[in-house]
Design a protein around this motif. Structure first.
Motif, PDB file in Angstrom:
ATOM      1  N   GLU A 122       0.816  -1.215   0.000  1.00  0.00           N
ATOM      2  CA  GLU A 122       0.000   0.000   0.000  1.00  0.00           C
ATOM      3  C   GLU A 122       0.847   1.261   0.000  1.00  0.00           C
ATOM      4  O   GLU A 122       0.463   2.279  -0.588  1.00  0.00           O
ATOM      5  N   GLN A 123       2.034   1.194   0.624  1.00  0.00           N
ATOM      6  CA  GLN A 123       2.886   2.386   0.695  1.00  0.00           C
ATOM      7  C   GLN A 123       3.665   2.646  -0.590  1.00  0.00           C
ATOM      8  O   GLN A 123       4.315   3.681  -0.724  1.00  0.00           O
ATOM      9  N   GLY A 124       3.591   1.732  -1.549  1.00  0.00           N
ATOM     10  CA  GLY A 124       4.249   1.949  -2.832  1.00  0.00           C
ATOM     11  C   GLY A 124       5.304   0.907  -3.145  1.00  0.00           C
ATOM     12  O   GLY A 124       5.565  -0.002  -2.341  1.00  0.00           O
ATOM     13  N   ALA A 125       5.905   1.014  -4.306  1.00  0.00           N
ATOM     14  CA  ALA A 125       6.873   0.030  -4.764  1.00  0.00           C
ATOM     15  C   ALA A 125       7.781   0.678  -5.809  1.00  0.00           C
ATOM     16  O   ALA A 125       7.548   1.806  -6.248  1.00  0.00           O
ATOM     17  N   SER A 126       8.814  -0.071  -6.185  1.00  0.00           N
ATOM     18  CA  SER A 126       9.735   0.389  -7.230  1.00  0.00           C
ATOM     19  C   SER A 126       9.889  -0.703  -8.277  1.00  0.00           C
ATOM     20  O   SER A 126      10.088  -1.876  -7.934  1.00  0.00           O
ATOM     21  N   MET A 127       9.787  -0.314  -9.536  1.00  0.00           N
ATOM     22  CA  MET A 127      10.057  -1.225 -10.644  1.00  0.00           C
ATOM     23  C   MET A 127      11.195  -0.644 -11.467  1.00  0.00           C
ATOM     24  O   MET A 127      11.194   0.550 -11.788  1.00  0.00           O
ATOM     25  N   VAL A 128      12.171  -1.487 -11.801  1.00  0.00           N
ATOM     26  CA  VAL A 128      13.304  -1.059 -12.623  1.00  0.00           C
ATOM     27  C   VAL A 128      13.363  -1.950 -13.857  1.00  0.00           C
ATOM     28  O   VAL A 128      13.456  -3.179 -13.747  1.00  0.00           O
ATOM     29  N   CYS A 129      13.287  -1.335 -15.028  1.00  0.00           N
ATOM     30  CA  CYS A 129      13.363  -2.050 -16.302  1.00  0.00           C
ATOM     31  C   CYS A 129      14.769  -1.883 -16.870  1.00  0.00           C
ATOM     32  O   CYS A 129      15.261  -0.756 -16.980  1.00  0.00           O
ATOM     33  N   VAL A 130      15.399  -2.977 -17.226  1.00  0.00           N
ATOM     34  CA  VAL A 130      16.720  -2.916 -17.849  1.00  0.00           C
ATOM     35  C   VAL A 130      16.522  -2.935 -19.355  1.00  0.00           C
ATOM     36  O   VAL A 130      16.155  -3.953 -19.940  1.00  0.00           O
ATOM     37  N   SER A 131      16.752  -1.783 -19.963  1.00  0.00           N
ATOM     38  CA  SER A 131      16.616  -1.630 -21.403  1.00  0.00           C
ATOM     39  C   SER A 131      18.012  -1.703 -22.037  1.00  0.00           C
ATOM     40  O   SER A 131      18.759  -2.644 -21.766  1.00  0.00           O
ATOM     41  N   SER A 132      18.372  -0.747 -22.839  1.00  0.00           N
ATOM     42  CA  SER A 132      19.659  -0.749 -23.527  1.00  0.00           C
ATOM     43  C   SER A 132      19.921   0.641 -24.102  1.00  0.00           C
ATOM     44  O   SER A 132      18.975   1.392 -24.371  1.00  0.00           O
ATOM     45  N   ARG A 133      21.179   0.954 -24.291  1.00  0.00           N
ATOM     46  CA  ARG A 133      21.505   2.184 -25.026  1.00  0.00           C
ATOM     47  C   ARG A 133      20.863   2.162 -26.407  1.00  0.00           C
ATOM     48  O   ARG A 133      20.524   3.204 -26.967  1.00  0.00           O
ATOM     49  N   LEU A 134      20.646   0.960 -26.957  1.00  0.00           N
ATOM     50  CA  LEU A 134      20.062   0.855 -28.290  1.00  0.00           C
ATOM     51  C   LEU A 134      18.560   1.115 -28.283  1.00  0.00           C
ATOM     52  O   LEU A 134      17.941   1.170 -29.333  1.00  0.00           O
ATOM     53  N   GLY A 135      17.987   1.286 -27.102  1.00  0.00           N
ATOM     54  CA  GLY A 135      16.622   1.792 -27.027  1.00  0.00           C
ATOM     55  C   GLY A 135      16.552   3.295 -27.163  1.00  0.00           C
ATOM     56  O   GLY A 135      15.467   3.868 -27.250  1.00  0.00           O
ATOM     57  N   MET A 136      17.726   3.941 -27.208  1.00  0.00           N
ATOM     58  CA  MET A 136      17.811   5.399 -27.263  1.00  0.00           C
ATOM     59  C   MET A 136      18.456   5.901 -28.548  1.00  0.00           C
ATOM     60  O   MET A 136      18.257   7.052 -28.940  1.00  0.00           O
ATOM     61  N   VAL A 137      19.266   5.065 -29.182  1.00  0.00           N
ATOM     62  CA  VAL A 137      19.951   5.449 -30.423  1.00  0.00           C
ATOM     63  C   VAL A 137      19.840   4.303 -31.426  1.00  0.00           C
ATOM     64  O   VAL A 137      19.595   3.157 -31.047  1.00  0.00           O
ATOM     65  N   GLY A 138      20.040   4.635 -32.692  1.00  0.00           N
ATOM     66  CA  GLY A 138      20.019   3.611 -33.727  1.00  0.00           C
ATOM     67  C   GLY A 138      21.397   3.056 -34.009  1.00  0.00           C
ATOM     68  O   GLY A 138      22.415   3.707 -33.752  1.00  0.00           O
ATOM     69  N   MET A 139      21.435   1.851 -34.550  1.00  0.00           N
ATOM     70  CA  MET A 139      22.696   1.211 -34.939  1.00  0.00           C
ATOM     71  C   MET A 139      22.397   0.232 -36.059  1.00  0.00           C
ATOM     72  O   MET A 139      21.376  -0.468 -36.020  1.00  0.00           O
ATOM     73  N   PRO A 140      23.228   0.174 -37.077  1.00  0.00           N
ATOM     74  CA  PRO A 140      23.001  -0.792 -38.148  1.00  0.00           C
ATOM     75  C   PRO A 140      22.900  -2.224 -37.615  1.00  0.00           C
ATOM     76  O   PRO A 140      23.609  -2.595 -36.674  1.00  0.00           O
ATOM     77  N   ASN A 141      22.005  -2.985 -38.210  1.00  0.00           N
ATOM     78  CA  ASN A 141      21.802  -4.395 -37.877  1.00  0.00           C
ATOM     79  C   ASN A 141      21.177  -4.619 -36.498  1.00  0.00           C
ATOM     80  O   ASN A 141      21.148  -5.743 -36.008  1.00  0.00           O
ATOM     81  N   GLN A 142      20.661  -3.554 -35.879  1.00  0.00           N
ATOM     82  CA  GLN A 142      20.054  -3.674 -34.564  1.00  0.00           C
ATOM     83  C   GLN A 142      18.657  -3.047 -34.518  1.00  0.00           C
ATOM     84  O   GLN A 142      18.142  -2.760 -33.434  1.00  0.00           O
ATOM     85  N   ALA A 143      18.053  -2.831 -35.674  1.00  0.00           N
ATOM     86  CA  ALA A 143      16.818  -2.044 -35.727  1.00  0.00           C
ATOM     87  C   ALA A 143      15.682  -2.664 -34.910  1.00  0.00           C
ATOM     88  O   ALA A 143      14.988  -1.966 -34.167  1.00  0.00           O
ATOM     89  N   MET A 144      15.468  -3.959 -35.029  1.00  0.00           N
ATOM     90  CA  MET A 144      14.355  -4.567 -34.307  1.00  0.00           C
ATOM     91  C   MET A 144      14.638  -4.630 -32.812  1.00  0.00           C
ATOM     92  O   MET A 144      13.733  -4.412 -31.983  1.00  0.00           O
ATOM     93  N   TYR A 145      15.869  -4.919 -32.436  1.00  0.00           N
ATOM     94  CA  TYR A 145      16.237  -4.906 -31.022  1.00  0.00           C
ATOM     95  C   TYR A 145      16.053  -3.505 -30.451  1.00  0.00           C
ATOM     96  O   TYR A 145      15.533  -3.332 -29.344  1.00  0.00           O
ATOM     97  N   SER A 146      16.462  -2.480 -31.213  1.00  0.00           N
ATOM     98  CA  SER A 146      16.264  -1.097 -30.773  1.00  0.00           C
ATOM     99  C   SER A 146      14.780  -0.787 -30.606  1.00  0.00           C
ATOM    100  O   SER A 146      14.376  -0.109 -29.650  1.00  0.00           O
TER     101      SER A 146
END
Length: 244
Positions: A122-146
């Motif tokens: 009831e007092q709250g919680a924390s969730m942490v998602c581990v994404s990637s630098r490739l979720g923020m920038v593009g890179m060849p051959n990584q488009a779908m992962y990004s």
């Protein structure tokens, strides 16, 4: 013991960054329910509950939540550290391969959020998602992962706003290239592993790979009370890569 009396669920905990996060949380006193692809953890730790996971299966995720409720009761911290790495030219990727990348990195995270957040205290919680630098920038051959990792960032931000009134914080850690067993094995498959490593390191301002423990440090910070006024944030742990 910053997580003493805190119940935590960590996905992707059987190797790499997830294993380092579990080690950090254990050291800080958390009670842990862990999932991963391996049939068992490399090292057994008394008190931990480990479940081999198929997080693409909603029936399993629902069962995971039921086991968490039975074992832990409330869940104060959730860390989403699982995912599927995929690379290759976009035009060479099959629909099934693209679907697997999206399911394993994005839709599975939605399922974990959906089924575990009702267990937040009831007092709250924390969730942490581990994404990637490739979720923020593009890179060849990584488009779908990004696309998948960028979608995870957007999902986390939306959830942060949706659940703010319940004091459920949702944040993202975006690692750069990290010295996990998967990355190290990929280096060894190159004709000249040492030269390839140097080339990859030279693309990073700090000129080295992260360690799993350094990424876990950031996850721990966002899970603990020190970050109590932070939600909807993306914390790059990438040696300055996305600062270019």
């Amino acid at each position: 013991m910053r997580l003493q009396n805190v119940n935590a669920v960590i996905t992707g905990a059987s190797s790499g960054i997830g294993q380092a996060v579990a080690s950090h949380f254990r050291r800080e006193g958390a009670d842990l329910l862990l999932t991963g692809r391996r049939t068992e953890l490399p090292e057994a730790h008394p008190g931990d509950l480990y479940l081999p996971a198929d997080l693409n299966d909603e029936n399993f995720v629902s069962e995971l939540a039921a086991r968490a409720a039975d074992r832990l009761g409330e869940v104060g911290v959730v860390v989403l550290c699982h995912g599927l790495q995929a690379s290759g030219p976009l035009t060479d990727m099959t629909y099934d391969e693209a679907r697997d990348v999206l399911h394993s990195n994005l839709l599975s995270s939605f399922l974990v959020m959906k089924h575990l957040i009702p267990l937040a205290p009831e007092q709250g919680a924390s969730m942490v998602c581990v994404s990637s630098r490739l979720g923020m920038v593009g890179m060849p051959n990584q488009a779908m992962y990004s696309a998948a990792k960028g979608g995870l960032i957007a999902l986390a931000r939306g959830a942060a706003i949706e659940w703010a009134s319940r004091n459920i914080r949702v944040n993202v850690v975006a690692p750069g290239l990290t010295a996990t067993p998967i990355i190290e094995a990929s280096f060894q498959r190159r004709p000249d592993p040492n030269a390839y490593r140097r080339m990859r390191e030279d693309s990073i301002p700090l000129r080295r790979l992260a360690t799993p423990e350094e990424v876990a440090d950031a996850v721990l910070f966002l899970a603990c009370p020190e970050s109590s006024y932070i939600t909807g944030a993306v914390l790059p742990v990438d040696g300055g890569y996305t600062a270019f």
